[in-house]
Design an enzyme around this catalytic site. Structure first.
Site, PDB file in Angstrom:
ATOM      1  N   CYS A 155     -17.280 -37.426  35.678  1.00 13.51           N
ATOM      2  CA  CYS A 155     -17.415 -38.878  35.809  1.00 13.51           C
ATOM      3  C   CYS A 155     -17.606 -39.626  34.487  1.00 13.51           C
ATOM      4  CB  CYS A 155     -18.584 -39.195  36.737  1.00 13.51           C
ATOM      5  SG  CYS A 155     -18.343 -38.524  38.385  1.00 13.51           S
TER       6      CYS A 155
HETATM    7  N1  LIG Z   1     -18.353 -34.327  41.476  1.00 14.32           N
HETATM    8  C1  LIG Z   1     -19.143 -35.378  41.476  1.00 14.32           C
HETATM    9  O1  LIG Z   1     -20.339 -35.255  41.283  1.00 14.32           O
HETATM   10  C2  LIG Z   1     -18.631 -36.765  41.735  1.00 14.32           C
HETATM   11  C3  LIG Z   1     -19.562 -37.801  41.855  1.00 14.32           C
HETATM   12  C4  LIG Z   1     -19.106 -39.083  42.130  1.00 14.32           C
HETATM   13  C5  LIG Z   1     -17.733 -39.311  42.274  1.00 14.32           C
HETATM   14  N2  LIG Z   1     -16.850 -38.287  42.134  1.00 14.32           N
HETATM   15  C6  LIG Z   1     -15.420 -38.569  42.315  1.00 14.32           C
HETATM   16  O2  LIG Z   1     -14.994 -37.974  43.535  1.00 14.32           O
HETATM   17  C7  LIG Z   1     -13.630 -37.530  43.416  1.00 14.32           C
HETATM   18  C8  LIG Z   1     -13.534 -36.053  43.768  1.00 14.32           C
HETATM   19  O3  LIG Z   1     -14.289 -35.311  42.829  1.00 14.32           O
HETATM   20  P1  LIG Z   1     -14.729 -33.822  43.075  1.00 14.32           P
HETATM   21  O4  LIG Z   1     -15.753 -33.548  42.064  1.00 14.32           O
HETATM   22  O5  LIG Z   1     -15.032 -33.543  44.487  1.00 14.32           O
HETATM   23  O6  LIG Z   1     -13.356 -33.064  42.704  1.00 14.32           O
HETATM   24  P2  LIG Z   1     -13.029 -31.516  42.959  1.00 14.32           P
HETATM   25  O7  LIG Z   1     -12.008 -31.137  41.956  1.00 14.32           O
HETATM   26  O8  LIG Z   1     -14.279 -30.721  43.055  1.00 14.32           O
HETATM   27  O9  LIG Z   1     -12.383 -31.504  44.406  1.00 14.32           O
HETATM   28  C9  LIG Z   1     -11.195 -32.108  44.712  1.00 14.32           C
HETATM   29  C10 LIG Z   1     -10.478 -31.298  45.784  1.00 14.32           C
HETATM   30  O10 LIG Z   1      -9.290 -31.988  46.143  1.00 14.32           O
HETATM   31  C11 LIG Z   1      -8.281 -31.018  46.403  1.00 14.32           C
HETATM   32  N3  LIG Z   1      -6.985 -31.661  46.342  1.00 14.32           N
HETATM   33  C12 LIG Z   1      -6.284 -32.068  45.246  1.00 14.32           C
HETATM   34  N4  LIG Z   1      -5.127 -32.631  45.626  1.00 14.32           N
HETATM   35  C13 LIG Z   1      -5.097 -32.591  46.982  1.00 14.32           C
HETATM   36  C14 LIG Z   1      -4.180 -33.035  47.951  1.00 14.32           C
HETATM   37  N5  LIG Z   1      -3.026 -33.621  47.615  1.00 14.32           N
HETATM   38  N6  LIG Z   1      -4.473 -32.826  49.249  1.00 14.32           N
HETATM   39  C15 LIG Z   1      -5.625 -32.205  49.619  1.00 14.32           C
HETATM   40  N7  LIG Z   1      -6.534 -31.770  48.750  1.00 14.32           N
HETATM   41  C16 LIG Z   1      -6.269 -31.966  47.442  1.00 14.32           C
HETATM   42  C17 LIG Z   1      -8.534 -29.972  45.347  1.00 14.32           C
HETATM   43  O11 LIG Z   1      -7.927 -28.732  45.690  1.00 14.32           O
HETATM   44  C18 LIG Z   1     -10.059 -29.907  45.335  1.00 14.32           C
HETATM   45  O12 LIG Z   1     -10.542 -28.953  46.258  1.00 14.32           O
HETATM   46  C19 LIG Z   1     -13.211 -37.862  41.998  1.00 14.32           C
HETATM   47  O13 LIG Z   1     -12.582 -39.107  41.973  1.00 14.32           O
HETATM   48  C20 LIG Z   1     -14.540 -37.964  41.262  1.00 14.32           C
HETATM   49  O14 LIG Z   1     -14.457 -38.821  40.144  1.00 14.32           O
HETATM   50  C21 LIG Z   1     -17.282 -37.028  41.881  1.00 14.32           C
END
Ligand SMILES: NC(=O)c1ccc[n+]([C@@H]2O[C@H](COP(=O)([O-])OP(=O)(O)OC[C@H]3O[C@@H](n4cnc5c(N)ncnc54)[C@H](O)[C@@H]3O)[C@@H](O)[C@H]2O)c1
Length: 450
Positions: free
Chosen positions: A290
């Protein structure tokens, strides 16, 4: 009139299914955000289907396993017994009532927003959309993404020519859309996830109401804002506030080091002010999915409006891993040792304390920089037995044990995991360079703060 009746029955029907916990919730992207969210809905007895293109994740979940450290296999198994399942089959989208998208939003190699995960997901969802569903985007992104990028794909590529409801009098050929940012702070156990208020921006009033009902079943408080763009901007404001303040405190840390002042003592003292000051802490560099990424989504979008986000750019310039390297070189130098050939043990590679997330971790850059200087680098981290290849690194290193720390010319603390016994580490090491003030309270000439 007929359309109005049909639409209001769609609305009443969806709301009552949310209330009775029979609404089928589809979570797309089962990563750090999506999987815990799926489990929260499952705990509240909603029928939940998780969607992910990563077949390994889908298979692990199908076997009742977990791939996220803080989620136990038992939690997955309990969700499965309440009906949770995972799939990579987008045809099942039609069966869902609510679709929540939690896919990554990284920067590309030119430091610009990479929306490909959002667009790929939306292209995959659109053909399976049906009237009366709500689609909610949770991925962090610039204001305008939901309306300018996601909705046109959903509208143009669904088979029934459905439209997103914009008038709060949704016709029977419409679906609802909202944006609701994920605000979780990984590793922070002081606030339970359901206690973090959920900001919601519906495309119209009805979308806002449905999303509020849906999130209201798992979060204690929902915070409606006027539009998806306002909700998108809210999340960016929060992260830019953090990014800029972390950069500021890191700059002051560098000055304090020169002035022989302890920045940590100063922050603690300032934090006693009951108003107008929120403490931020220095470290070896920005990390995680982030803080180093999200602000640049806004800088990029701002250019469309002929606007330069100077605070964001400035915050991005404070490049701390180089300072850690300079401090390590200088500490070794004082021991009449060159960095070239020195054995350095890096403690902690996760981007922050007590989490199993390596994304954008400053430790990765620090290890690469140390290696470039000719150091023989080892690492230890309770969460990572192996560090292979990622978007910006290719280390292929296996974790070394903490036995015989005396063999290293320098032990460099990059991530202050609470599992470490810092007193023992200092006792057994020749030299400790501490970029997190993890050795607070330990008196030893072996410690160098940086
Ligand atoms: N990790 C955090 O603490 C956090 C906190 C706040 C906001 N966010 C936001 O949340 C969002 C997700 O982050 P995250 O940390 O969970 O990411 P991540 O990489 O852990 O998980 C994302 C998942 O999406 C899947 N994916 C990708 N393309 C896909 C598709 N076309 N169809 C289905 N699945 C698909 C991936 O395989 C993966 O499992 C981002 O925008 C991030 O900025 C994350």
């Amino acid at each position: 009139m007929t359309t109005q009746l049909t639409s209001s029955s769609l609305l009443t029907d969806l709301k009552s299914r949310i209330e009775s916990r029979t609404a089928r919730v589809g979570i797309i992207g089962l990563g750090y955000v999506g999987l815990p969210l799926a489990l929260l809905y499952s705990e509240q007895k909603f029928p939940v289907t998780g969607f992910d293109i990563d077949q390994k994740k889908v298979d692990t979940l199908a076997k009742g396993g977990s791939y996220i450290f803080r989620i136990s296999p038992e939690e997955i198994q309990s969700a499965k017994s309440s009906g949770f399942s995972a799939t990579s089959d987008y045809a099942k989208i039609t069966e869902m009532d609510a679709i929540i998208i939690c896919v990554p939003t990284p920067l590309n190699e030119y430091h610009e927003p990479d929306l490909s995960y959002i667009t790929n997901t939306t292209h995959a969802v659109a053909p399976h959309l049906r009237a009366g569903q709500i689609v909610i985007l949770e991925s962090t992104t610039y204001p305008g993404t939901t309306e300018e990028v996601m909705i046109p794909i959903l509208e143009n590529e669904n088979r029934a020519r459905l439209k997103a409801s914009r008038t709060s009098a949704a016709g029977d050929q419409e679906f609802w859309v909202a944006f609701s940012p994920e605000r979780e702070d990984p590793g922070n156990t002081s606030v339970a996830r359901h206690d973090i208020p959920k900001v919601i921006g519906g495309l119209d009033r009805q979308a806002g109401e449905i999303a509020a009902a849906l999130y209201g079943s798992i979060f204690r408080r929902t915070v409606p804002v006027s539009s998806p763009a306002a909700a998108e901007m809210t999340k960016l404001l929060e992260n830019i506030y953090r990014c800029v303040n972390i950069a500021l405190v890191n700059e002051l840390k560098m000055l304090c080091l020169r002035m022989n002042l302890n920045i940590w003592e100063i922050i603690d003292a300032a934090a006693t002010k009951p108003f107008g000051f929120h403490p931020f802490y220095p470290g070896p560099g920005l990390g995680g999915h982030c803080i180093p990424v999200d602000p640049f989504y806004l800088s990029w979008k701002a250019k469309e409006f002929d606007f330069h986000t100077r605070f964001i750019e400035l915050a991005g310039e404070v490049n701390l891993p180089y300072n850690v390297i300079a401090a390590t070189i200088s500490a070794l130098n004082r021991q009449k040792k060159a960095i070239n050939g020195s054995k350095v043990m890096v403690l902690g590679v996760a981007y922050k304390r007590d989490i199993d997330d390596l994304r954008e971790s400053p430790a990765l850059t620090i290890i690469e920089l140390l290696q470039k200087e000719g150091a023989q680098v080892s690492y230890n981290d309770p969460y990572f037995p192996f560090v292979g290849r990622g978007r910006k690194y290719d280390l292929q290193m296996t974790r070394s044990s903490l036995d015989n720390l005396g063999q290293y010319d320098c032990v460099l603390i990059v991530t202050d995991h609470t599992d470490y016994d810092y007193k023992k580490i200092v006792n057994e090491s020749q030299l400790v360079v501490d970029s997190r003030y993890a050795t607070r309270g330990i008196e030893s000439k072996k410690i160098v703060h940086c």
